[in-house]
Each structure stands twice: as C-alpha cells, then as structure tokens.
Design a protein around this motif. Structure first.
Motif, PDB file in Angstrom:
ATOM      1  N   PRO A 298      36.794  44.263  37.440  1.00  0.00           N
ATOM      2  CA  PRO A 298      37.746  44.915  35.798  1.00  0.00           C
ATOM      3  C   PRO A 298      37.954  43.574  35.203  1.00  0.00           C
ATOM      4  O   PRO A 298      38.060  42.689  35.231  1.00  0.00           O
ATOM      5  CB  PRO A 298      38.814  45.407  37.399  1.00  0.00           C
ATOM      6  CG  PRO A 298      38.267  44.675  38.637  1.00  0.00           C
ATOM      7  CD  PRO A 298      37.122  43.997  38.144  1.00  0.00           C
ATOM      8  N   ALA A 299      38.815  44.782  34.396  1.00  0.00           N
ATOM      9  CA  ALA A 299      39.374  43.652  32.989  1.00  0.00           C
ATOM     10  C   ALA A 299      40.130  42.436  33.976  1.00  0.00           C
ATOM     11  O   ALA A 299      40.625  41.297  33.216  1.00  0.00           O
ATOM     12  CB  ALA A 299      40.424  44.725  32.717  1.00  0.00           C
ATOM     13  N   LEU A 300      40.949  42.706  34.826  1.00  0.00           N
ATOM     14  CA  LEU A 300      41.981  41.456  35.911  1.00  0.00           C
ATOM     15  C   LEU A 300      41.087  40.611  36.185  1.00  0.00           C
ATOM     16  O   LEU A 300      42.118  39.348  36.546  1.00  0.00           O
ATOM     17  CB  LEU A 300      43.368  41.884  36.406  1.00  0.00           C
ATOM     18  CG  LEU A 300      44.127  42.886  35.463  1.00  0.00           C
ATOM     19  CD1 LEU A 300      45.084  43.434  35.743  1.00  0.00           C
ATOM     20  CD2 LEU A 300      44.465  42.632  33.724  1.00  0.00           C
ATOM     21  N   PHE A 301      40.062  39.958  36.279  1.00  0.00           N
ATOM     22  CA  PHE A 301      39.521  39.717  36.807  1.00  0.00           C
ATOM     23  C   PHE A 301      38.517  39.385  36.305  1.00  0.00           C
ATOM     24  O   PHE A 301      37.064  39.773  35.377  1.00  0.00           O
ATOM     25  CB  PHE A 301      38.828  40.271  38.030  1.00  0.00           C
ATOM     26  CG  PHE A 301      37.815  39.533  39.434  1.00  0.00           C
ATOM     27  CD1 PHE A 301      38.307  38.047  39.521  1.00  0.00           C
ATOM     28  CD2 PHE A 301      36.072  39.514  39.184  1.00  0.00           C
ATOM     29  CE1 PHE A 301      37.251  37.632  40.466  1.00  0.00           C
ATOM     30  CE2 PHE A 301      35.364  38.623  39.280  1.00  0.00           C
ATOM     31  CZ  PHE A 301      36.062  37.730  40.826  1.00  0.00           C
ATOM     32  N   SER A 302      38.221  37.545  36.680  1.00  0.00           N
ATOM     33  CA  SER A 302      37.122  36.727  35.934  1.00  0.00           C
ATOM     34  C   SER A 302      36.284  35.998  36.314  1.00  0.00           C
ATOM     35  O   SER A 302      36.754  35.720  37.708  1.00  0.00           O
ATOM     36  CB  SER A 302      37.276  36.280  34.610  1.00  0.00           C
ATOM     37  OG  SER A 302      38.305  37.040  32.881  1.00  0.00           O
ATOM     38  N   ARG A 303      35.164  35.588  35.974  1.00  0.00           N
ATOM     39  CA  ARG A 303      34.142  34.562  36.656  1.00  0.00           C
ATOM     40  C   ARG A 303      34.094  33.346  35.577  1.00  0.00           C
ATOM     41  O   ARG A 303      33.815  33.490  34.952  1.00  0.00           O
ATOM     42  CB  ARG A 303      32.715  34.977  36.366  1.00  0.00           C
ATOM     43  CG  ARG A 303      32.077  36.169  37.810  1.00  0.00           C
ATOM     44  CD  ARG A 303      32.327  34.894  39.509  1.00  0.00           C
ATOM     45  NE  ARG A 303      31.838  33.841  39.316  1.00  0.00           N
ATOM     46  CZ  ARG A 303      31.026  34.309  39.108  1.00  0.00           C
ATOM     47  NH1 ARG A 303      29.969  35.315  39.406  1.00  0.00           N
ATOM     48  NH2 ARG A 303      30.268  32.598  39.048  1.00  0.00           N
ATOM     49  N   ASN A 304      34.785  32.305  35.408  1.00  0.00           N
ATOM     50  CA  ASN A 304      34.885  30.732  34.739  1.00  0.00           C
ATOM     51  C   ASN A 304      35.736  31.213  33.724  1.00  0.00           C
ATOM     52  O   ASN A 304      34.652  30.081  32.008  1.00  0.00           O
ATOM     53  CB  ASN A 304      33.373  30.837  34.652  1.00  0.00           C
ATOM     54  CG  ASN A 304      32.607  30.511  35.219  1.00  0.00           C
ATOM     55  OD1 ASN A 304      33.204  29.356  36.765  1.00  0.00           O
ATOM     56  ND2 ASN A 304      31.327  30.742  35.560  1.00  0.00           N
ATOM     57  N   ARG A 305      36.852  32.135  33.459  1.00  0.00           N
ATOM     58  CA  ARG A 305      37.862  31.750  32.477  1.00  0.00           C
ATOM     59  C   ARG A 305      38.704  31.916  33.010  1.00  0.00           C
ATOM     60  O   ARG A 305      38.846  32.837  34.507  1.00  0.00           O
ATOM     61  CB  ARG A 305      37.122  32.509  31.839  1.00  0.00           C
ATOM     62  CG  ARG A 305      36.778  34.361  31.530  1.00  0.00           C
ATOM     63  CD  ARG A 305      36.663  34.596  30.045  1.00  0.00           C
ATOM     64  NE  ARG A 305      36.278  35.937  30.389  1.00  0.00           N
ATOM     65  CZ  ARG A 305      37.134  36.880  30.300  1.00  0.00           C
ATOM     66  NH1 ARG A 305      38.141  37.296  30.446  1.00  0.00           N
ATOM     67  NH2 ARG A 305      36.265  37.780  30.916  1.00  0.00           N
ATOM     68  N   PHE A 306      40.473  31.952  32.460  1.00  0.00           N
ATOM     69  CA  PHE A 306      41.446  32.448  32.526  1.00  0.00           C
ATOM     70  C   PHE A 306      41.955  34.190  32.723  1.00  0.00           C
ATOM     71  O   PHE A 306      41.028  34.505  31.930  1.00  0.00           O
ATOM     72  CB  PHE A 306      42.682  31.537  31.690  1.00  0.00           C
ATOM     73  CG  PHE A 306      43.761  31.875  32.222  1.00  0.00           C
ATOM     74  CD1 PHE A 306      44.701  30.972  33.291  1.00  0.00           C
ATOM     75  CD2 PHE A 306      44.452  33.061  31.627  1.00  0.00           C
ATOM     76  CE1 PHE A 306      45.569  31.036  34.009  1.00  0.00           C
ATOM     77  CE2 PHE A 306      46.164  32.888  32.227  1.00  0.00           C
ATOM     78  CZ  PHE A 306      46.392  32.734  32.805  1.00  0.00           C
ATOM     79  N   ASN A 307      42.285  33.814  34.318  1.00  0.00           N
ATOM     80  CA  ASN A 307      42.703  35.715  34.156  1.00  0.00           C
ATOM     81  C   ASN A 307      43.449  36.015  35.396  1.00  0.00           C
ATOM     82  O   ASN A 307      44.304  35.009  35.959  1.00  0.00           O
ATOM     83  CB  ASN A 307      41.449  36.072  35.015  1.00  0.00           C
ATOM     84  CG  ASN A 307      41.510  37.638  34.031  1.00  0.00           C
ATOM     85  OD1 ASN A 307      42.589  38.119  34.072  1.00  0.00           O
ATOM     86  ND2 ASN A 307      40.712  38.588  33.444  1.00  0.00           N
ATOM     87  N   VAL A 308      44.332  37.285  35.492  1.00  0.00           N
ATOM     88  CA  VAL A 308      44.672  37.213  36.951  1.00  0.00           C
ATOM     89  C   VAL A 308      44.564  36.917  38.579  1.00  0.00           C
ATOM     90  O   VAL A 308      44.715  35.731  38.936  1.00  0.00           O
ATOM     91  CB  VAL A 308      46.072  38.406  36.989  1.00  0.00           C
ATOM     92  CG1 VAL A 308      46.769  38.780  37.705  1.00  0.00           C
ATOM     93  CG2 VAL A 308      46.129  39.443  35.495  1.00  0.00           C
ATOM     94  N   PHE A 309      43.193  36.805  38.306  1.00  0.00           N
ATOM     95  CA  PHE A 309      42.529  36.789  39.523  1.00  0.00           C
ATOM     96  C   PHE A 309      40.630  36.532  39.091  1.00  0.00           C
ATOM     97  O   PHE A 309      40.390  36.672  38.128  1.00  0.00           O
ATOM     98  CB  PHE A 309      41.891  37.874  39.975  1.00  0.00           C
ATOM     99  CG  PHE A 309      42.691  38.155  41.665  1.00  0.00           C
ATOM    100  CD1 PHE A 309      43.957  37.637  41.158  1.00  0.00           C
ATOM    101  CD2 PHE A 309      42.693  38.930  42.343  1.00  0.00           C
ATOM    102  CE1 PHE A 309      44.787  37.545  42.691  1.00  0.00           C
ATOM    103  CE2 PHE A 309      43.211  39.360  43.489  1.00  0.00           C
ATOM    104  CZ  PHE A 309      44.193  38.822  43.575  1.00  0.00           C
TER     105      PHE A 309
END
Length: 250
Positions: free
Chosen positions: A42-53
């Motif tokens: 989802p938009a608030l989750f990332s791999r290898n970059r800043f996000n909420v999760f």
C-alpha cells in the motif's frame, strides 16, 4: 510467485525460568513480505525508502546495519543443502518513520505451503547479530509439532549466560503465526513467543499501528532497558558483553 505483503498485529511474551521470576507481554507490529519482489504494498509502505512503514534490505541478512537482504538468506539456505526451488519470506518488524530495532526477525524458506527451513536473525542492543538456521535433518516440512534444537551462541541478555541451547517451534497457518523459542540452561533460561493473526497489509493497519506505537524502534529499545532495570532491581546477576562469535550462522 510473489505474495502481497501481510500484516501481523502480534503479541510477544518473555518468561524467565529459574530462581528469579520475571515476565512481560507487549504488542508488536510485524510484516511478512516477499523480499525478492518489487514494492507492491500500500501507499504507506515502502521497500528501501522512507515511509510510515518500510523495510530496508540493509537491515537484514548478514552484519547488523550492513545486510545483503534476501541474497544472503538464499546463500545460507543453499550452503546448508536446501537446493530446491524455494520462495523466501521475511517476517520482521518494519521501520516506523525510518526507525527500527529488531530483536529477532525470521527468514522463511517455502515450497508451496510447506516451511522447509527458517533463519532466526537475532540482533542485540550491543550492536551484535547472530542467526540460527532451523531445519530438520532432511529439510522435511516444519510442522507445528516439529522441535528444532541448536546451541546458544550469542550474548543477548546480560542476565543470561551463553550456555545451554534453544528449542524453536513454528506454527504457521494461513491465518495465524505462532513462534516459540525456549532457551534452556539447566534450571535457568527464557521462554519467548510471538503470536498474531495474519491479514493483508493495508494503509488502515499501518495508520493504526503508527498511532498505537508511534516511537517504533525507540519504543523497543526503551522497553528492553526498562525490563533490564527491573531484573537488576530483583537481584539478577549482570554479565558484561563477551566477544561475539565470528561465524554469522549457527
């Protein structure tokens, strides 16, 4: 086959064995991801970059804060003799707004629905990391009744000796995860568990988790030091950090 990221609103318990009784239970947020897949959450989750999760490859697989991610785990499985076509999963606490501390994460090697092997990746507040490779002698599927034993190699708690061994139990179903780690050193030791329901990782779950536990990794470290203080006040013997093992995996 790539699987969408999952969310585990879990609970972890620690119960001390021996003359000085001690225990606690805390809520935790884990994610289960395909670490070899592109970012499809989802938009608030990332791999290898800043996000909420988020989950960063450098946080896992090898040296603490200098990991190789899934390629390291795949190398460990292959070197141990698991050469079948496997899918790798990573069960871990995500970064909260870029901050994380993971006492333990789990690399899962699967063929279909069967868990063939697990790497328990243990990290300490002292800056050390060591991993424990769990599998049956012939890499038969790990079931809820499987018990895997390995010697203890890493100084984790200053109130426990680097003696004795661990017993791992994994019960992973389609809708729930239950992991139990028992450290036994004579009459002493610790029983630790992680349990929780599996569900899709959604923006709603991420927002709720960030509200419940906004400090993320800082909260985890603070709770570790709080429990250490409680043990010290109860009279538990404090042991200084020894030299960590040279090998990455037991």
């Amino acid at each position: 086959m790539t699987h969408a990221p999952e969310y585990l609103r879990g609970s972890t318990t620690h119960t001390r064995r021996g003359a000085i009784s001690h225990g606690f239970t805390y809520g935790v947020d884990f994610v289960l991801i395909d670490p070899e897949a592109d970012d499809t959450g989802p938009a608030l989750f990332s791999r290898n970059r800043f996000n909420v999760f988020s989950v960063a490859d450098r946080d896992h697989g090898g040296a603490l804060r200098d990991g190789r991610g899934a390629s390291w785990a795949r190398d460990v499985f292959v070197d141990a003799g698991l050469t079948d076509d496997i899918q790798i999963g990573l069960l871990t606490q995500p970064r909260h707004f870029g901050r994380v501390f993971n006492p333990v994460s789990f690399w899962l090697a699967k063929t279909g629905d069967d868990i063939r092997a697990v790497i328990a990746e243990v990290s300490t507040p002292f800056g050390d990391r060591h991993s424990y490779l769990c599998h049956t002698p012939d890499f038969a599927p790990i079931t809820k009744d499987t018990r895997i034993k390995t010697p203890k190699s890493l100084h984790v708690s200053p109130f426990q000796e680097i003696k004795g061994g661990y017993e791992f139990a994994f019960n992973l179903t389609h809708d729930r995860i239950a992991i139990r780690i028992t450290h036994t050193n004579g009459d002493d030791g610790v029983i630790a568990t992680l349990t929780g329901a599996r569900m899709p990782l959604t923006n709603g779950h991420i927002i709720a988790g960030a509200i419940r536990r906004p400090l993320g990794g800082l909260r985890t470290l603070a709770l570790i030091y709080w429990q250490a203080l409680r043990l010290k006040l109860k009279g538990a013997t404090y042991r200084t950090r020894p030299t960590p093992p040279q090998n990455e995996v037991t």
